[in-house]
Design a protein around this motif. Structure first.
Motif, PDB file in Angstrom:
ATOM      1  N   GLU A 162       0.863  -1.184   0.000  1.00  0.00           N
ATOM      2  CA  GLU A 162       0.000   0.000   0.000  1.00  0.00           C
ATOM      3  C   GLU A 162       0.899   1.233   0.000  1.00  0.00           C
ATOM      4  O   GLU A 162       1.319   1.726   1.044  1.00  0.00           O
ATOM      5  CB  GLU A 162      -0.916  -0.002   1.231  1.00  0.00           C
ATOM      6  CG  GLU A 162      -2.068   0.981   1.140  1.00  0.00           C
ATOM      7  CD  GLU A 162      -3.017   0.825   2.322  1.00  0.00           C
ATOM      8  OE1 GLU A 162      -2.707   1.350   3.396  1.00  0.00           O
ATOM      9  OE2 GLU A 162      -4.074   0.183   2.154  1.00  0.00           O
ATOM     10  N   THR A 164       0.520   4.305  -0.392  1.00  0.00           N
ATOM     11  CA  THR A 164       0.099   5.567   0.227  1.00  0.00           C
ATOM     12  C   THR A 164       0.343   5.596   1.731  1.00  0.00           C
ATOM     13  O   THR A 164       0.466   6.671   2.320  1.00  0.00           O
ATOM     14  CB  THR A 164      -1.396   5.816  -0.037  1.00  0.00           C
ATOM     15  OG1 THR A 164      -2.144   4.699   0.454  1.00  0.00           O
ATOM     16  CG2 THR A 164      -1.656   5.983  -1.523  1.00  0.00           C
ATOM     17  N   SER A 165       0.409   4.435   2.363  1.00  0.00           N
ATOM     18  CA  SER A 165       0.542   4.428   3.820  1.00  0.00           C
ATOM     19  C   SER A 165       1.889   3.905   4.306  1.00  0.00           C
ATOM     20  O   SER A 165       2.319   4.221   5.403  1.00  0.00           O
ATOM     21  CB  SER A 165      -0.564   3.572   4.442  1.00  0.00           C
ATOM     22  OG  SER A 165      -0.371   2.207   4.111  1.00  0.00           O
TER      23      SER A 165
END
Length: 205
Positions: A162, A164-165
Motif C-alpha cells: 500500500e 500511500t501508507s
C-alpha cells in the motif's frame, strides 16, 4: 414450533383412530386420517432436514471461529522487546501443505502501526541449510554461523502493498525442501524504527 405441531398431530391421529374404531371403511374418515398421517410424515421430514441444516451451520460456525483464532494467533506473533512492534506473519502461499521436493512460496507479511520508509530488512535464520532461495527473481544463499544458517533479504526485495501508507509489506520467498520433516526458523525484521522477530516451524510431508 414444528416439533409441537407434529406432537399435536400425532396425538390427534391417535385419538381419531381410537374414536373411529371400525369405521375405516368410511372413505371420508379414512381420507382425513390418511391426510393427518401424511402431514405428520412431512413434518417429521422437515424436522430432520432442519436438524441437518442447523448441524451444518454449527459446523461452519465452528470452522470460522477456528480460522479466526488461528489467524489471530498468526498475526499477533511478534517480538517482545522494543516499544514499537512490527507484526509479522509467515505462511505458505495459498495455505496448502508443503511437500518434499516440490517448489513452494513462503510469504512473509509485515504490518506496521504507522508508515515507515524504506521497508525493513529481513533476516531468515534456520537450523539447517535450506539451499538456494529465490525472491524477486534473484537467488539468495545462506551464510553459515555455527549451527545456524542466515538468509538476508534487503529492502529492495520487499514489496510495499500500500504505497500511500507504507504500513504493509510482503516478501515472497521461493523454496524447495529436500526432505520430509520439521523445519524450524526465525524471522527477524529490522528498520530504524522497528526490530521484530518470530520463531516457528514448517512441517513438510
Amino acid at each position: 414450533m414444528l416439533k409441537i405441531i407434529n406432537l399435536v398431530s400425532l396425538i390427534t391421529v391417535t385419538i381419531l383412530g381410537a374414536i373411529l374404531g371400525g369405521e375405516y371403511d368410511n372413505p371420508v374418515h379414512l381420507t382425513a386420517l390418511g391426510s393427518l398421517i401424511v402431514y405428520c410424515i412431512v413434518v417429521q421430514v422437515l424436522l430432520e432436514r432442519n436438524k441437518d441444516i442447523q448441524s451444518e451451520r454449527d459446523k461452519a460456525k465452528d470452522e470460522l471461529e477456528l480460522t479466526n483464532r488461528k489467524l489471530s494467533e498468526l498475526l499477533y506473533q511478534s517480538n517482545q522487546y522494543g516499544e514499537n512492534r512490527l507484526y509479522l506473519a509467515v505462511h505458505p502461499l495459498g495455505g496448502g501443505a508443503l511437500t518434499n521436493s516440490t517448489p513452494a512460496i513462503i510469504q512473509i507479511i509485515m504490518n506496521a502501526p504507522f508508515g515507515i520508509s524504506p521497508p525493513p530488512d529481513i533476516k531468515l535464520l534456520t537450523n539447517e541449510n535450506w539451499g538456494a532461495l529465490t525472491i524477486c527473481g534473484r537467488s539468495v544463499y545462506a551464510r553459515e554461523f555455527g549451527a545456524r544458517w542466515e538468509y538476508l533479504f534487503s529492502t529492495s526485495m520487499i514489496t510495499n502493498l500500500e504505497n500511500t501508507s507504507n504500513k504493509f509489506f510482503l516478501a515472497q520467498v521461493g523454496v524447495q525442501f529436500t526432505r520430509s520433516g520439521i523445519y524450524e526458523y526465525t524471522v527477524e525484521a529490522q528498520s530504524k524504527d522497528f526490530q521484530s522477530k518470530i520463531s516457528n516451524s514448517f512441517e513438510v510431508a
